[in-house]
Design a protein around this motif. Structure first.
Motif, PDB file in Angstrom:
ATOM      1  N   PRO A 100       0.862  -1.178   0.000  1.00 17.01           N
ATOM      2  CA  PRO A 100       0.000   0.000   0.000  1.00 17.01           C
ATOM      3  C   PRO A 100       0.905   1.237   0.000  1.00 17.01           C
ATOM      4  O   PRO A 100       1.912   1.261   0.721  1.00 17.01           O
ATOM      5  CB  PRO A 100      -0.762  -0.106   1.321  1.00 17.01           C
ATOM      6  CG  PRO A 100      -0.638  -1.541   1.734  1.00 17.01           C
ATOM      7  CD  PRO A 100       0.646  -2.049   1.174  1.00 17.01           C
ATOM      8  N   GLY A 101       0.609   2.198  -0.820  1.00 17.97           N
ATOM      9  CA  GLY A 101       1.432   3.409  -0.896  1.00 17.97           C
ATOM     10  C   GLY A 101       2.463   3.377  -2.011  1.00 17.97           C
ATOM     11  O   GLY A 101       2.981   4.423  -2.394  1.00 17.97           O
ATOM     12  N   ASP A 102       2.782   2.192  -2.523  1.00 22.76           N
ATOM     13  CA  ASP A 102       3.700   2.123  -3.672  1.00 22.76           C
ATOM     14  C   ASP A 102       3.051   2.802  -4.884  1.00 22.76           C
ATOM     15  O   ASP A 102       1.821   2.892  -4.981  1.00 22.76           O
ATOM     16  CB  ASP A 102       3.987   0.659  -4.050  1.00 22.76           C
ATOM     17  CG  ASP A 102       5.062   0.023  -3.161  1.00 22.76           C
ATOM     18  OD1 ASP A 102       5.669   0.753  -2.355  1.00 22.76           O
ATOM     19  OD2 ASP A 102       5.273  -1.192  -3.282  1.00 22.76           O
ATOM     20  N   VAL A 103       3.922   3.244  -5.802  1.00 23.42           N
ATOM     21  CA  VAL A 103       3.412   3.798  -7.060  1.00 23.42           C
ATOM     22  C   VAL A 103       3.936   2.933  -8.206  1.00 23.42           C
ATOM     23  O   VAL A 103       5.130   2.625  -8.260  1.00 23.42           O
ATOM     24  CB  VAL A 103       3.854   5.268  -7.249  1.00 23.42           C
ATOM     25  CG1 VAL A 103       3.471   5.769  -8.648  1.00 23.42           C
ATOM     26  CG2 VAL A 103       3.212   6.150  -6.176  1.00 23.42           C
ATOM     27  N   VAL A 104       3.028   2.521  -9.058  1.00 21.11           N
ATOM     28  CA  VAL A 104       3.395   1.711 -10.224  1.00 21.11           C
ATOM     29  C   VAL A 104       3.136   2.532 -11.478  1.00 21.11           C
ATOM     30  O   VAL A 104       2.108   3.202 -11.585  1.00 21.11           O
ATOM     31  CB  VAL A 104       2.536   0.422 -10.293  1.00 21.11           C
ATOM     32  CG1 VAL A 104       2.999  -0.463 -11.448  1.00 21.11           C
ATOM     33  CG2 VAL A 104       2.595  -0.343  -8.988  1.00 21.11           C
ATOM     34  N   THR A 105       4.090   2.489 -12.404  1.00 21.78           N
ATOM     35  CA  THR A 105       3.836   3.100 -13.712  1.00 21.78           C
ATOM     36  C   THR A 105       3.290   2.008 -14.618  1.00 21.78           C
ATOM     37  O   THR A 105       3.946   1.000 -14.847  1.00 21.78           O
ATOM     38  CB  THR A 105       5.122   3.688 -14.317  1.00 21.78           C
ATOM     39  OG1 THR A 105       5.649   4.631 -13.374  1.00 21.78           O
ATOM     40  CG2 THR A 105       4.843   4.395 -15.634  1.00 21.78           C
ATOM     41  N   THR A 106       2.069   2.191 -15.084  1.00 27.80           N
ATOM     42  CA  THR A 106       1.416   1.161 -15.899  1.00 27.80           C
ATOM     43  C   THR A 106       2.012   1.151 -17.305  1.00 27.80           C
ATOM     44  O   THR A 106       2.747   2.064 -17.691  1.00 27.80           O
ATOM     45  CB  THR A 106      -0.092   1.450 -16.010  1.00 27.80           C
ATOM     46  OG1 THR A 106      -0.237   2.712 -16.684  1.00 27.80           O
ATOM     47  CG2 THR A 106      -0.745   1.547 -14.640  1.00 27.80           C
ATOM     48  N   ARG A 107       1.638   0.141 -18.064  1.00 29.96           N
ATOM     49  CA  ARG A 107       2.082   0.045 -19.464  1.00 29.96           C
ATOM     50  C   ARG A 107       1.724   1.305 -20.244  1.00 29.96           C
ATOM     51  O   ARG A 107       2.496   1.804 -21.041  1.00 29.96           O
ATOM     52  CB  ARG A 107       1.407  -1.167 -20.115  1.00 29.96           C
ATOM     53  CG  ARG A 107       1.733  -1.338 -21.586  1.00 29.96           C
ATOM     54  CD  ARG A 107       1.153  -2.634 -22.106  1.00 29.96           C
ATOM     55  NE  ARG A 107       1.454  -2.838 -23.506  1.00 29.96           N
ATOM     56  CZ  ARG A 107       2.613  -3.287 -23.978  1.00 29.96           C
ATOM     57  NH1 ARG A 107       3.593  -3.565 -23.143  1.00 29.96           N
ATOM     58  NH2 ARG A 107       2.802  -3.450 -25.269  1.00 29.96           N
TER      59      ARG A 107
END
Ligand code: BES
Ligand code: ZN
Ligand code: ZN
Length: 454
Positions: free
Chosen positions: A284-291
């Protein structure tokens, strides 16, 4: 295993009647049969058997409120004594009776020894038999995949099933596995699936003529949803083997499209992962850059379905399909809104939505359109990224999940998103407890209407 449906007319006559037809039917029978029905106390509801004077079975009569309903005869195959029955009913009921009989014979017996035989129904119409069997195989595929425990239905197993299906119908299969997902830019699928020892995968099936209209299916393949680090409570986790239900649904739908040889250019994408907990799990709190490049702040790791779907949807839309349809066991909120037996769906095209709804009604596969209510997109605002993966509050959860996915669907694409239960929590005629297909027949009937058969 005995045959469930066969072509022919040998067997004990099985008369299937509407309640309104029963008294005329009795009047047309021999005195012996009439007397038996009276003295045995049969009231013209449900089914009963009539013996011959030798004690052998002479006939069975099943009286239902509407014999043209697809599940009206759903319990017969399991309830009647083993043997072969010859269907006697009005021509317009045959398809429904055949279907109900066939799907009603389903049992999930992979882990038990008792593989008892079911009754066989003979129908004097090859086309009806063939169609009902194709429908049955698709429904049984969905049910089997959902019923199979997660330990035996991990991403690699879904890959095998998809590969086998492609081979059976002369399609092609490819997959992207594990860290290759990072190399080929499917970061969100990888992020959700990386904590499992069963590597995440993106499965890709193609079939049909490249010049035909492109229909792309996407299915949520979360083989087990523990909730990730925002771990689910025990009751909510208990049946999360079914969280690959969306994948099962698109596999069933793809099977129908291929078995009926629809003139479409089919693509089916399944992001297959286990939402597990480990030291490298998404937090929780992580940031993911999507495709697509949209950055997503993880509010809750249990809202993982939309994460794996968004990379698959972005891949799907690159080819501008004429129709894009996804199935997912996406939210508990949809179950709160519509209950467990009515699948909700969202659509960008009014005609498609109406067409699918209408196609489902006469075949007892109801679906209910829900709104992509844009003002609720505000609930996905993040302080540090382009958006969050879910709203902070509990309201409108199915809608906000739909709106999350819509961010990855360019304007103008005819897109439908089905948020399904994939499971019967009670037994209904022809529908045992456990894995179930919802909306698959409705969508297929719509596609058949739209594209016709070859
Ligand atoms: N797989 C579940 C949704 C689900 C639960 C479908 C029960 C059918 C029956 C999904 O991944 C999930 O956990 N969703 C959360 C989202 C929430 C954290 C925003 C939910 O619905 O509670
Ligand atoms: Zn979840
Ligand atoms: Zn899930």
């Amino acid at each position: 295993m005995t045959d469930i449906l066969i072509y022919g007319e040998n067997g004990t006559p099985l008369h299937v009647l509407n309640e309104s037809e029963y008294s005329d039917w009795v009047a047309s029978q021999e005195t012996f049969t009439q007397n038996w029905l009276t003295t045995s106390g049969f009231k013209g509801k449900g089914w009963t058997s009539v013996p011959a004077s030798t004690g052998e079975l002479a006939l069975v009569v099943a009286v239902v409120s509407s014999a043209s309903e697809f599940f009206a005869c759903g319990d017969l195959a399991k309830q009647l004594p083993a043997g072969t029955y010859s269907l006697k009913t009005n021509a317009e009921n045959q398809q429904a009776v055949a279907f109900g009989w066939a799907v009603g014979s389903y049992r999930f017996d992979r882990y038990v020894d008792d593989k008892s035989d079911v009754a066989t129904l003979a129908i004097n119409d090859q086309a009806i038999v063939d169609e009902a069997l194709k429908q049955m195989y698709a429904t049984a595929l969905v049910r089997d995949l959902v019923n199979t425990p997660a330990g035996d239905m991990m991403p690699q197993h879904l890959a095998e099933v998809t590969k086998d299906l492609a081979e059976e119908f002369g399609g092609s299969f490819s997959e992207i596995v594990g860290d290759e997902l990072l190399e080929q830019n499917y970061p969100t699928i990888h992020a959700v699936g990386r904590a499992s020892c069963h590597a995440p995968r993106l499965l890709d099936l193609r079939w049909g003529n490249a010049d035909a209209p492109k229909v792309t299916l996407v299915g949520k393949g979360v083989c087990f949803d523990s909730g990730g680090l925002d771990v689910k409570p025990a009751a909510g986790m208990r049946y999360m083997k079914k969280d690959m239900g969306g994948a099962a649904h698109v596999l069933g739908l793809a099977r129908l499209i291929m078995a009926f040889d629809l003139p479409v250019n089919l693509r089916m994408l399944i992001p297959a992962v286990e939402n597990a907990i480990s030291d490298n799990a998404l937090r929780p709190g992580d940031v993911v850059t999507t495709r697509k490049g949209i950055t997503v702040e993880i509010d809750n790791t249990d809202a993982e379905g939309r994460l794996v779907l968004c990379d698959a949807i972005d891949e799907a839309v690159q080819e501008k399909p004429e129709m894009l349809i996804d199935f997912a066991t996406l939210t508990g909120a949809m179950r709160v809104a519509l209950g467990t037996e009515l699948p909700g769906f969202f659509a960008t095209n009014d005609e498609t939505a109406q067409g699918i709804t209408n196609a489902g009604l006469p075949i007892q596969d109801p679906v209910w359109r829900m709104p992509l209510y844009q003002p609720y997109a505000d609930m996905l605002k993040s302080d540090i990224a382009d958006m969050t993966n879910c709203a902070a509050g509990p309201f409108g959860g199915a809608i906000t999940a739909g709106l999350y996915l819509q961010k990855f669907v360019p304007e103008g694409i005819d897109w439908c998103h089905f948020d399904i239960m994939a499971f019967n929590i009670r037994q209904l005629p022809g529908r045992p407890k456990g894995g179930e297909a919802f909306g698959v027949r409705a969508v297929f009937a719509y596609l058949q209407e739209k594209y016709g058969s070859k």
